[in-house]
Design an enzyme around this catalytic site. Structure first.
Site, PDB file in Angstrom:
ATOM      1  N   ALA A   1     -56.305  -9.587  19.881  1.00 49.39           N
ATOM      2  CA  ALA A   1     -57.841  -9.957  19.418  1.00 49.39           C
ATOM      3  C   ALA A   1     -58.223  -9.136  20.197  1.00 49.39           C
ATOM      4  O   ALA A   1     -57.379  -9.164  21.254  1.00 49.39           O
ATOM      5  CB  ALA A   1     -58.747 -11.895  19.598  1.00 49.39           C
TER       6      ALA A   1
ATOM      7  N   GLN B   1     -52.324 -10.931   9.862  1.00 53.56           N
ATOM      8  CA  GLN B   1     -52.457 -12.092  11.196  1.00 53.56           C
ATOM      9  C   GLN B   1     -53.241 -12.983  11.118  1.00 53.56           C
ATOM     10  O   GLN B   1     -54.225 -13.032  11.174  1.00 53.56           O
ATOM     11  CB  GLN B   1     -51.737 -11.657  12.642  1.00 53.56           C
ATOM     12  CG  GLN B   1     -51.488 -12.782  13.628  1.00 53.56           C
ATOM     13  CD  GLN B   1     -52.566 -13.300  14.094  1.00 53.56           C
ATOM     14  OE1 GLN B   1     -53.689 -13.016  14.104  1.00 53.56           O
ATOM     15  NE2 GLN B   1     -52.231 -14.770  14.637  1.00 53.56           N
TER      16      GLN B   1
ATOM     17  N   SER C   1     -41.033 -15.411  18.911  1.00 54.50           N
ATOM     18  CA  SER C   1     -42.022 -14.700  19.811  1.00 54.50           C
ATOM     19  C   SER C   1     -42.461 -16.562  20.680  1.00 54.50           C
ATOM     20  O   SER C   1     -42.524 -16.973  19.955  1.00 54.50           O
ATOM     21  CB  SER C   1     -43.161 -13.939  19.405  1.00 54.50           C
ATOM     22  OG  SER C   1     -44.204 -13.991  19.910  1.00 54.50           O
TER      23      SER C   1
ATOM     24  N   HIS D   1     -45.496 -15.950  22.117  1.00 54.51           N
ATOM     25  CA  HIS D   1     -46.448 -15.720  22.138  1.00 54.51           C
ATOM     26  C   HIS D   1     -47.083 -14.237  23.753  1.00 54.51           C
ATOM     27  O   HIS D   1     -48.238 -14.862  24.277  1.00 54.51           O
ATOM     28  CB  HIS D   1     -47.373 -16.874  22.859  1.00 54.51           C
ATOM     29  CG  HIS D   1     -49.083 -16.550  21.566  1.00 54.51           C
ATOM     30  ND1 HIS D   1     -49.491 -16.540  20.026  1.00 54.51           N
ATOM     31  CD2 HIS D   1     -50.261 -16.646  22.165  1.00 54.51           C
ATOM     32  CE1 HIS D   1     -50.584 -16.712  19.748  1.00 54.51           C
ATOM     33  NE2 HIS D   1     -51.515 -16.588  20.628  1.00 54.51           N
TER      34      HIS D   1
ATOM     35  N   ASP E   1     -40.745  -9.863  20.191  1.00 51.41           N
ATOM     36  CA  ASP E   1     -42.072  -9.070  20.868  1.00 51.41           C
ATOM     37  C   ASP E   1     -41.558 -10.062  22.771  1.00 51.41           C
ATOM     38  O   ASP E   1     -40.459 -10.473  22.489  1.00 51.41           O
ATOM     39  CB  ASP E   1     -43.544  -8.791  20.232  1.00 51.41           C
ATOM     40  CG  ASP E   1     -43.963 -11.003  20.071  1.00 51.41           C
ATOM     41  OD1 ASP E   1     -43.454 -11.741  20.822  1.00 51.41           O
ATOM     42  OD2 ASP E   1     -45.669 -11.104  20.285  1.00 51.41           O
TER      43      ASP E   1
ATOM     44  N   ARG F   1     -40.531  -2.850  27.064  1.00 47.67           N
ATOM     45  CA  ARG F   1     -41.753  -1.896  27.629  1.00 47.67           C
ATOM     46  C   ARG F   1     -40.755  -1.036  28.426  1.00 47.67           C
ATOM     47  O   ARG F   1     -41.105   0.289  29.137  1.00 47.67           O
ATOM     48  CB  ARG F   1     -41.868  -2.815  29.570  1.00 47.67           C
ATOM     49  CG  ARG F   1     -42.826  -3.747  29.636  1.00 47.67           C
ATOM     50  CD  ARG F   1     -44.759  -3.786  28.702  1.00 47.67           C
ATOM     51  NE  ARG F   1     -45.042  -4.312  28.953  1.00 47.67           N
ATOM     52  CZ  ARG F   1     -45.428  -5.670  28.329  1.00 47.67           C
ATOM     53  NH1 ARG F   1     -44.523  -5.137  27.140  1.00 47.67           N
ATOM     54  NH2 ARG F   1     -46.450  -5.965  28.334  1.00 47.67           N
TER      55      ARG F   1
END
Length: 391
Positions: free
Chosen positions: A99, A152, A271, A273, A304, A308
């Site tokens: 977002a 999404q 996920s 979040h 997700d 990295r």
């Protein structure tokens, strides 16, 4: 290994240190972004829920997994191509919905979408985007090398509003709906609260023009928000409102994965979040193989949370994912250098993935199965439900 013409990062010489970029890894990138953002915005993008245990565990869980390389295996013709539903992808990296990306760069989600298209990465636009979906679609749909373009959806209390938003995305040319199911309300993000974060003037969620009505009973549990949380019945209703495939984002429990499979959703995004909703939820590296075992080989999975390094991507594939999503690195890159830095972030992960594949004896992603993480598994018994057969 790559077939794009660009040299893998392992072949690039850094002998002239004066020409070295400001960041070489995604951890370097985060430090660069922290210096470019004001403290409150940095807290918003980088903070997690409560004590941030899940936030830390996400990255640590990938790092704790050990790759067991094979040697003297043929690598000629190797590549990173994969299949995700009906999409053939040059590599298994997508940009997650994040977002308010204008907090990191004036062009916001538009810049990220252009960078994703330039690198052949999938792009998922957040409901809380600062850039209208139509502008995103118009800018990237004609690019023949782009990855999938998805929208999404954060479930809203008004079903009619949800229908209109989904149909708007369909009309704009988006190719799937990603319903976030793990955040019926915002997690308790203490770092963000301590920093006093608030959206600055001019930054708003353009797809949510109307603020929700004030709750009539503020003393009730979370001001009544859970009453509007989506249910399995809402998932079935949503599927009936659109011709687009519907993915569910935020699935961790194997029983939920099976229920989603029974509804014939297009796929699942494993996920938590990014550690921003429920603290002490399991890291996604731990949940992914359980979800894969629950749904078998047929259902596409994306994961997700804490990705990295290219080695993390390879480990995710070995655990049963078809692809990975990155979130925070996208806004870090926007803050550090705009769309070019986002493109470089994607390319860096892909180059690292290619290097990891070559060093573990994987000619293609189809060679990355459970035996890559557990040396006791032979080539014969490694074909558990989450072993890949792609070439």
């Amino acid at each position: 290994m790559g077939d794009s013409g660009a040299r893998p990062v392992c072949l690039i010489s850094y002998q002239n240190k004066s020409n070295m970029p400001a960041w070489l890894t995604l951890n370097d990138l985060a430090l660069t972004a922290e210096g470019a953002l004001d403290p409150a915005t940095w807290a918003y993008f980088s903070g997690g829920a409560a004590d941030e245990i899940t936030l830390r565990d996400n990255a640590a869980a990938w790092q704790a997994l050990r790759l067991w390389p094979r040697v003297l295996r043929p690598l000629a013709g190797g590549h990173t191509r994969t299949q995700l539903g009906c999409h053939a992808l040059p590599h298994p990296i997508l940009l997650a919905p994040v977002a308010h990306q204008q907090l990191a760069h004036p062009d916001g989600e538009w810049a990220s979408a252009l960078a994703a298209a330039a690198q052949g990465a999938g792009f998922v636009l957040a409901t809380q985007s600062n850039v209208p979906m139509e502008r995103i679609a118009e800018s990237v749909l004609a690019d023949p090398g782009r990855g999938p373009l998805w929208f999404q959806l954060y479930w809203q209390a008004d079903r009619g509003f949800n229908r209109a938003l989904v149909q708007r995305a369909e009309a704009a040319g988006f190719e799937a709906i990603v319903l976030t199911v793990d955040a019926p309300l915002q997690g308790l993000r203490d770092r963000e609260l301590r920093a006093g974060f608030a959206l600055p003037p001019g930054v708003r969620a353009v797809h949510l023009p109307h603020a929700p009505p004030a709750p009539t009973a503020p003393d009730t549990y979370c001001a009544g928000l859970p009453a509007h949380a989506p249910t399995w019945g809402d998932v079935a209703w949503l599927q009936a409102q659109t011709r687009l495939p519907v993915w569910l984002k935020g699935v961790l429990h194997p029983l939920d994965a099976r229920q989603a499979q029974a509804l014939q959703v297009a796929g699942l995004i494993v996920s938590n979040h990014g550690g921003r909703a429920l603290d002490t939820a399991p890291p996604t590296a731990q949940a992914l193989p359980l979800v894969r075992d629950a749904v078998g080989r047929e259902m596409p999975l994306i994961v997700d949370g804490g990705i990295r390094r290219g080695t993390d991507v390879l480990k995710a594939i070995a655990l049963g994912a078809q692809a990975v999503m990155i979130g925070r690195p996208v806004v870090h890159a926007l803050a550090a250098g705009g769309p070019l830095a986002v493109a470089r972030t994607i390319r860096l992960l892909r180059d690292e993935l290619e290097m990891a594949m070559a060093l573990t004896g994987c000619r293609t992603l189809g060679d990355a199965g459970p035996a890559l993480l557990d040396p006791t598994l032979s080539a014969d018994n490694a074909k558990k439900p989450y072993h890949h057969d792609w070439d």
